[in-house]
Design a protein around this motif. Sequence first.
Motif, PDB file in Angstrom:
ATOM      1  N   GLU A  56       0.849  -1.195   0.000  1.00 25.73           N
ATOM      2  CA  GLU A  56       0.000   0.000   0.000  1.00 25.73           C
ATOM      3  C   GLU A  56       0.882   1.240   0.000  1.00 25.73           C
ATOM      4  OE1 GLU A  56      -0.645   0.225   4.867  1.00 25.73           O
ATOM      5  OE2 GLU A  56      -2.334  -0.230   3.555  1.00 25.73           O
ATOM      6  N   VAL A  57       0.301   2.363  -0.417  1.00 25.12           N
ATOM      7  CA  VAL A  57       1.037   3.633  -0.429  1.00 25.12           C
ATOM      8  C   VAL A  57       1.236   4.106   1.011  1.00 25.12           C
ATOM      9  CG1 VAL A  57       1.004   6.042  -1.178  1.00 25.12           C
ATOM     10  CG2 VAL A  57       0.114   4.247  -2.685  1.00 25.12           C
ATOM     11  N   PRO A  58       2.464   4.441   1.397  1.00 24.47           N
ATOM     12  CA  PRO A  58       2.694   4.892   2.780  1.00 24.47           C
ATOM     13  C   PRO A  58       1.860   6.123   3.125  1.00 24.47           C
ATOM     14  CG  PRO A  58       4.768   4.477   1.630  1.00 24.47           C
ATOM     15  CD  PRO A  58       3.690   4.412   0.603  1.00 24.47           C
ATOM     16  N   LYS A  59       1.377   6.148   4.360  1.00 21.05           N
ATOM     17  CA  LYS A  59       0.626   7.315   4.815  1.00 21.05           C
ATOM     18  C   LYS A  59       1.561   8.513   4.934  1.00 21.05           C
ATOM     19  CE  LYS A  59      -2.743   4.565   7.396  1.00 21.05           C
ATOM     20  NZ  LYS A  59      -3.340   4.279   8.718  1.00 21.05           N
ATOM     21  N   ARG A  64       7.804  12.732   2.848  1.00 23.49           N
ATOM     22  CA  ARG A  64       9.056  12.005   2.597  1.00 23.49           C
ATOM     23  C   ARG A  64       9.436  11.963   1.124  1.00 23.49           C
ATOM     24  NH1 ARG A  64       8.481   6.221   5.067  1.00 23.49           N
ATOM     25  NH2 ARG A  64      10.633   6.152   4.296  1.00 23.49           N
ATOM     26  N   TYR A  65       8.426  12.045   0.227  1.00 21.42           N
ATOM     27  CA  TYR A  65       8.702  11.870  -1.192  1.00 21.42           C
ATOM     28  C   TYR A  65       8.116  13.025  -1.991  1.00 21.42           C
ATOM     29  CZ  TYR A  65       9.340   7.032   0.408  1.00 21.42           C
ATOM     30  OH  TYR A  65       9.733   5.908   1.079  1.00 21.42           O
ATOM     31  N   SER A  66       8.717  13.272  -3.163  1.00 22.18           N
ATOM     32  CA  SER A  66       8.171  14.259  -4.094  1.00 22.18           C
ATOM     33  C   SER A  66       7.091  13.648  -4.970  1.00 22.18           C
ATOM     34  CB  SER A  66       9.293  14.831  -4.985  1.00 22.18           C
ATOM     35  OG  SER A  66      10.265  15.482  -4.215  1.00 22.18           O
ATOM     36  N   GLU A  67       7.132  12.297  -5.106  1.00 21.68           N
ATOM     37  CA  GLU A  67       6.155  11.585  -5.909  1.00 21.68           C
ATOM     38  C   GLU A  67       5.602  10.412  -5.109  1.00 21.68           C
ATOM     39  OE1 GLU A  67       7.843  10.398  -9.603  1.00 21.68           O
ATOM     40  OE2 GLU A  67       8.832  12.318  -9.979  1.00 21.68           O
ATOM     41  N   ILE A  68       4.426   9.962  -5.493  1.00 26.96           N
ATOM     42  CA  ILE A  68       3.848   8.794  -4.835  1.00 26.96           C
ATOM     43  C   ILE A  68       4.722   7.579  -5.131  1.00 26.96           C
ATOM     44  CG2 ILE A  68       1.844   7.256  -4.726  1.00 26.96           C
ATOM     45  CD1 ILE A  68       0.101   9.582  -5.511  1.00 26.96           C
ATOM     46  N   PRO A  69       5.225   6.867  -4.112  1.00 29.11           N
ATOM     47  CA  PRO A  69       6.045   5.679  -4.371  1.00 29.11           C
ATOM     48  C   PRO A  69       5.194   4.556  -4.956  1.00 29.11           C
ATOM     49  CG  PRO A  69       5.615   5.925  -2.017  1.00 29.11           C
ATOM     50  CD  PRO A  69       5.068   7.151  -2.680  1.00 29.11           C
ATOM     51  N   VAL A  70       5.547   4.109  -6.127  1.00 28.59           N
ATOM     52  CA  VAL A  70       4.850   3.007  -6.791  1.00 28.59           C
ATOM     53  C   VAL A  70       5.889   1.972  -7.211  1.00 28.59           C
ATOM     54  CG1 VAL A  70       2.904   4.379  -7.619  1.00 28.59           C
ATOM     55  CG2 VAL A  70       4.963   4.184  -9.014  1.00 28.59           C
ATOM     56  N   ASP A  71       5.448   0.728  -7.320  1.00 32.84           N
ATOM     57  CA  ASP A  71       6.378  -0.345  -7.669  1.00 32.84           C
ATOM     58  C   ASP A  71       6.190  -0.793  -9.116  1.00 32.84           C
ATOM     59  OD1 ASP A  71       3.893  -1.325  -7.104  1.00 32.84           O
ATOM     60  OD2 ASP A  71       4.579  -3.137  -6.086  1.00 32.84           O
ATOM     61  N   LEU A  72       6.223   0.180 -10.031  1.00 31.74           N
ATOM     62  CA  LEU A  72       6.302  -0.155 -11.447  1.00 31.74           C
ATOM     63  C   LEU A  72       7.732  -0.574 -11.735  1.00 31.74           C
ATOM     64  CD1 LEU A  72       4.232   2.751 -13.033  1.00 31.74           C
ATOM     65  CD2 LEU A  72       3.601   0.344 -12.971  1.00 31.74           C
ATOM     66  N   ASP A 120       0.796  18.271 -12.422  1.00 31.37           N
ATOM     67  CA  ASP A 120      -0.407  17.683 -11.806  1.00 31.37           C
ATOM     68  C   ASP A 120      -0.715  16.294 -12.369  1.00 31.37           C
ATOM     69  OD1 ASP A 120      -0.966  19.897 -10.120  1.00 31.37           O
ATOM     70  OD2 ASP A 120      -1.778  20.974 -11.844  1.00 31.37           O
ATOM     71  N   LEU A 121       0.277  15.421 -12.333  1.00 35.81           N
ATOM     72  CA  LEU A 121       0.071  14.031 -12.723  1.00 35.81           C
ATOM     73  C   LEU A 121      -0.482  13.237 -11.552  1.00 35.81           C
ATOM     74  CD1 LEU A 121       3.375  13.393 -14.725  1.00 35.81           C
ATOM     75  CD2 LEU A 121       1.118  13.944 -15.635  1.00 35.81           C
ATOM     76  N   LEU A 122      -1.021  12.066 -11.841  1.00 32.41           N
ATOM     77  CA  LEU A 122      -1.608  11.231 -10.796  1.00 32.41           C
ATOM     78  C   LEU A 122      -0.566  10.829  -9.770  1.00 32.41           C
ATOM     79  CD1 LEU A 122      -4.023   9.602  -9.701  1.00 32.41           C
ATOM     80  CD2 LEU A 122      -3.301   7.718 -11.206  1.00 32.41           C
ATOM     81  N   TYR A 123       0.617  10.404 -10.223  1.00 29.64           N
ATOM     82  CA  TYR A 123       1.673   9.974  -9.302  1.00 29.64           C
ATOM     83  C   TYR A 123       2.564  11.119  -8.837  1.00 29.64           C
ATOM     84  CZ  TYR A 123       0.578   5.134 -10.553  1.00 29.64           C
ATOM     85  OH  TYR A 123      -0.060   3.933 -10.739  1.00 29.64           O
ATOM     86  N   ARG A 124       2.480  12.279  -9.493  1.00 28.30           N
ATOM     87  CA  ARG A 124       3.290  13.426  -9.096  1.00 28.30           C
ATOM     88  C   ARG A 124       2.444  14.685  -9.183  1.00 28.30           C
ATOM     89  NH1 ARG A 124       6.885  14.026 -13.081  1.00 28.30           N
ATOM     90  NH2 ARG A 124       5.641  15.756 -13.879  1.00 28.30           N
ATOM     91  N   PRO A 125       1.632  14.934  -8.173  1.00 31.33           N
ATOM     92  CA  PRO A 125       0.812  16.153  -8.185  1.00 31.33           C
ATOM     93  C   PRO A 125       1.688  17.399  -8.036  1.00 31.33           C
ATOM     94  CG  PRO A 125       0.651  15.050  -6.064  1.00 31.33           C
ATOM     95  CD  PRO A 125       1.431  14.138  -6.956  1.00 31.33           C
TER      96      PRO A 125
END
Length: 288
Positions: A56-59, A64-72, A120-125
């Motif tokens: 799951e995406v960390p709360k 902590r991150y500039s972008e949503i951490p995803v495991d692509l 304003d991307l989904l993984y990097r707003p």
Amino acid sequence: MRIVLREGDSDPEIQVQLNNTVESHRLRLGIKTDICTDHSIASTAFGFIKRPVLKEVPKNWESRYSEIPVDLEVMEENVSLTDNRNICTVYSKGVKEYQIVEDRIYLTLLATTGELGKADLLYRPGRASGDTTKKGHIPLSVPEAQLLGVYECDFKVSYSESNFDAEQIIHASGTFHQQDIYYQLQHFNEFICRLDSKLLVNYPKDLKNKCDLLDLEGLDVFSIVPSLYDSDSFLIQIKNLTKQKKDVNLSRLKSTYKVSVVDANEHVKELTNSIGPYELLTIKLTNR
């Protein structure tokens, strides 16, 4: 989509043909494995890599991150899920990106866009990639990246009650990716194509259908290329994608060629009959 079962092979091949008429989207193929695990095992150029599965995406990820951490993730030719009792391996021709979501392997067929440097991307707003206020980092139009048109993707799915076996997967992947070799038997119209004025060599009609010069059990041929320095020599590069040291029997090659082990610059090294784990061996063969 076509699902093909070949005689003597219980693993189905999946052939996907699509005509993309939609812009700026992602299209994926999901394969349900019924295997829930905390890691995936993907092939690389010279081995395999074990990666954790993001549950799951960390709360409060923004702190902590500039972008949503995803495991692509990326793979070379295959990716596996195993729980040490069952294993599902997907072999791919061309598709390199995957993601594990619960018990499914998602393979990216298409990921299209018409512009680089979007905000304003989904993984990097928020901010766009790069600095759009300076020359050289402005949003760039890339219409051909919409990938409109017809595309084909080929996969093979293997499921068995066993654990991860690198040698078995290497062999299956090599078989799946091997190109068919074929020819056409052709009859000449000897009235039009005169042969009586040609010099013909009387080749033997009965030839062996198999000639083994090198035993590569558990190994993989990386490339066969001519030498850069010697016109009567060529190089065979063999890679060992396993954890174990592997022996290479060069005796039959020595009976036909002058054999030496070389580095990338074709400098001669000490002759060896083995390849270490995850290593590459380059053999130089010179006509006698």
